[in-house]
Motif scaffolding. Structure first.
Motif, short mmCIF file in Angstrom:
data_model
loop_
_atom_site.label_atom_id
_atom_site.label_comp_id
_atom_site.label_asym_id
_atom_site.label_seq_id
_atom_site.Cartn_x
_atom_site.Cartn_y
_atom_site.Cartn_z
N PRO A 215 0.82 -1.26 -0.21
CA PRO A 215 -0.09 0.06 0.11
C PRO A 215 0.96 1.23 0.10
N GLY A 216 0.64 2.24 -0.91
CA GLY A 216 1.32 3.42 -1.17
C GLY A 216 2.69 3.26 -1.89
N GLY A 217 2.95 1.88 -2.37
CA GLY A 217 3.92 1.69 -3.22
C GLY A 217 5.26 1.32 -2.51
N ASP A 218 6.24 1.25 -3.30
CA ASP A 218 7.55 0.81 -2.64
C ASP A 218 8.02 1.92 -1.85
N ASP A 219 8.17 3.19 -2.21
CA ASP A 219 8.59 4.30 -1.55
C ASP A 219 7.93 4.48 -0.20
N PHE A 220 6.59 4.23 -0.16
CA PHE A 220 6.11 4.32 1.36
C PHE A 220 6.78 3.16 2.13
N MET A 221 6.83 2.05 1.38
CA MET A 221 7.52 0.85 2.02
C MET A 221 8.48 1.07 2.95
N HIS A 222 9.56 2.03 2.21
CA HIS A 222 10.58 2.24 2.97
C HIS A 222 10.50 3.07 4.14
N ILE A 223 9.64 3.98 4.00
CA ILE A 223 9.20 4.95 5.03
C ILE A 223 8.65 4.03 6.51
N TYR A 224 7.70 3.07 5.75
CA TYR A 224 6.86 2.17 7.02
C TYR A 224 8.25 1.62 7.84
N ILE A 225 9.24 0.89 6.84
CA ILE A 225 9.98 -0.06 7.56
C ILE A 225 11.07 0.74 8.29
N SER B 54 10.96 4.00 9.75
CA SER B 54 10.25 4.61 10.81
C SER B 54 9.92 3.53 11.86
N THR B 55 9.50 2.47 11.69
CA THR B 55 9.32 1.47 12.50
C THR B 55 10.71 0.98 13.29
N LEU B 56 11.68 0.78 12.40
CA LEU B 56 13.02 0.51 12.80
C LEU B 56 13.44 1.69 14.00
N SER B 57 13.35 2.90 13.48
CA SER B 57 13.96 4.06 14.31
C SER B 57 13.02 4.15 15.65
N LEU B 58 11.75 3.92 15.51
CA LEU B 58 10.91 3.91 16.86
C LEU B 58 11.36 2.81 17.69
N ILE C 128 14.57 8.40 1.01
CA ILE C 128 13.33 7.89 1.58
C ILE C 128 13.68 7.28 3.09
N ASN C 129 14.60 6.28 3.01
CA ASN C 129 14.88 5.70 4.27
C ASN C 129 15.39 6.85 5.23
N CYS C 130 16.03 7.84 4.89
CA CYS C 130 16.37 8.90 5.87
C CYS C 130 14.87 9.51 6.36
N ILE C 131 14.34 9.86 5.44
CA ILE C 131 12.96 10.42 5.93
C ILE C 131 12.26 9.50 6.74
N GLY C 132 12.08 8.11 6.58
CA GLY C 132 11.49 7.37 7.68
C GLY C 132 12.38 7.10 8.93
N ILE C 133 13.72 7.20 9.06
CA ILE C 133 14.52 7.41 10.01
C ILE C 133 14.12 8.62 11.12
N ILE C 134 13.91 9.80 10.18
CA ILE C 134 13.69 11.03 10.96
C ILE C 134 12.14 11.10 11.43
N LEU C 135 11.54 10.60 10.67
CA LEU C 135 9.91 10.46 10.92
C LEU C 135 9.80 9.61 12.16
N GLY C 136 10.59 8.47 12.23
CA GLY C 136 10.24 7.29 13.43
C GLY C 136 10.99 8.21 14.54
N ALA C 137 12.06 8.88 14.72
CA ALA C 137 12.55 9.41 15.86
C ALA C 137 11.60 10.53 16.06
N GLY C 138 11.26 11.44 15.14
CA GLY C 138 10.23 12.59 15.46
C GLY C 138 8.97 12.05 16.20
N ILE C 139 8.64 11.01 15.81
CA ILE C 139 7.33 10.51 16.59
C ILE C 139 7.79 10.00 18.05
N TYR C 140 8.80 9.45 18.24
CA TYR C 140 9.25 8.84 19.45
C TYR C 140 9.61 10.12 20.34
#
Length: 124
Positions: free
Chosen positions: A41-51, A53-57, A99-111
């Motif tokens: 869902p959301g395509g490959d790019d969003f999958m990178h963000i999901y993964i 951000s979850t790992l970062s969290l 996109i991976n960096c955006i996911g890392i930053i997003l996960g850390a920001g949520i935390y």
């Protein structure tokens, strides 16, 4: 900053989930694209963000590593996956690294937001 390293059930569960996600993502990232029929869902790019951000969290909540090391470890892992994709016949993508960096930053920001809310509630 020194951390006391105490192994708890929560820490074991957190790292189990972390390594399960790392393992599954690594396998999925290294399968030749021609063999993959599924699009997340959301395509490959969003999958990178999901993964990522979850790992970062998960790493942030574990409180086992300083935050700067979390960023470095996850960035290095994403970069390594891109290099390994060249070996297995897939494409190296700078955009995926971004996109991976955006996911890392997003996960850390949520935390950090979650942590602020918890600390505010403790003070009342």
């Amino acid at each position: 900053m020194k951390y006391k390293f105490i192994i708890t059930n929560n820490l074991i569960i957190t790292f189990s989930i972390f390594f399960m996600i790392i393992t599954l993502f690594t396998i999925a990232a290294l399968i030749p694209r021609s063999l993959i029929e599924y699009s997340p869902p959301g395509g490959d790019d969003f999958m990178h963000i999901y993964i990522f951000s979850t790992l970062s969290l998960l790493l942030c909540f574990s409180k086992i590593l300083d935050k700067k090391y979390i960023y470095l470890i996850l960035f290095s892992y994403g970069f390594l996956i891109e290099i390994l994709q060249l070996i297995v016949g897939r494409n190296f993508s700078y955009f995926d690294i971004l996109i991976n960096c955006i996911g890392i930053i997003l996960g850390a920001g949520i935390y950090f937001c979650f942590n602020k809310i918890i600390n505010l509630k403790k003070n009342f």
